[in-house]
Write a protein that holds these residues in place. Structure first.
Motif: not given
Length: 272
Positions: A21, A64, A67, A71, A107, A110-111, A113-115, A117-118
């Motif tokens: 980033t 990918h 992530k 998880k 990474n 970023l992951h 922030l994705t989680l 947001e969900k």
């Protein structure tokens, strides 16, 4: 290219600032001071900025796989990101195992922030669902009050009549929340008209409606060309109609004049 990418990583990595980033503008002051940056200037081929971008693309290409690893770690730790979860807490879970040692720090951000947001989207949807559920409960409660027998009046008090509804599902749906029941009852009662005024109000409305209708009829009659005929008596109307029939037309008025002219012409010819 690979050599310079490695040197960029080492130079920026010394301050632990380079990840997927990172921005060139943020790291330029660090990279430009390194002697290896000066060696690249003026060389043919890719510029230092191009190589910096290539290096970031390499880091992002592992997103990918990173992530999947993240998880797995979260699942093993039985940890779920909530709207109020901090990045520090998330990072402490991820960095607590050897599986994530090779994962790029950018990474991970970023992951996260994705989680996050969900998680926020789930919370908003849950709030909307709860609001819809509450509206349905309120509508059912007011419908119960509307169908009450005997009907509810503005003089009724909730504390005195609520026992009539205690077995109704719409009443039970509010559980022990009698404050909400009382509020909905007041809202419904305020929408009712006092019984003593209801008949008077209906009578006034009927009179106003009749008055408007009569006024509109008179206005149309005045604008009609046959108003004078319709407003007079039958005898007057017959006289006017007879007058119109007896009165000679323009052609009939001109006929005697034409005959007189022809007679004059004949008399002149005889004298000659």
């Amino acid at each position: 290219k690979q050599w310079y990418q490695r040197r960029v990583a080492i130079t920026a990595g010394e301050t632990k600032k380079l990840d997927s980033t990172s921005l060139w503008a943020d790291l330029y002051s660090i990279i430009s001071k390194d002697i290896r940056y000066g060696v690249m200037l003026g060389q043919p081929g890719s510029t230092p900025l191009d190589l910096f971008k290539f290096y970031l693309e390499d880091l992002k290409s592992t997103m990918h796989e990173d992530k999947k690893t993240i998880k797995e770690v979260l699942k093993q730790a039985n940890f779920e990101v909530e709207p109020d979860t901090s990045y520090e807490k998330f990072h402490s879970i991820i960095s607590g195992t050897d599986k994530t040692k090779g994962i790029d720090k950018g990474n991970i951000k970023l992951h996260f922030l994705t989680l996050l947001e969900k998680a926020e989207a789930r919370e908003k949807e849950a709030q909307r669902a709860e609001e819809r559920k509450l509206k349905r409960k309120e509508a059912a409660f007011k419908h119960m009050l509307k169908d009450a027998s005997p009907p509810i009046t503005t003089d009724d008090e909730w504390s005195k009549i609520k026992s009539r509804f205690e077995k109704d599902p719409a009443y039970i749906a509010f559980s022990d929340d009698d404050k909400s029941r009382s509020k909905l009852f007041k809202e419904y009662a305020s929408s009712l008209e006092p019984e003593s005024n209801s008949e008077d109000n209906n009578s006034d409305k009927h009179k106003k409606k009749r008055h408007k209708k009569d006024k509109k009829h008179k206005h149309r009659a005045k604008r009609s060309p046959s108003y004078e005929m319709t407003g007079s008596s039958d005898e007057d109307r017959k006289k006017k109609q007879k007058k119109v029939v007896d009165e000679p037309s323009e052609e009939e008025k001109e006929e005697p004049k034409k005959k007189e002219k022809k007679a004059k012409k004949k008399s002149k010819k005889k004298k000659k």
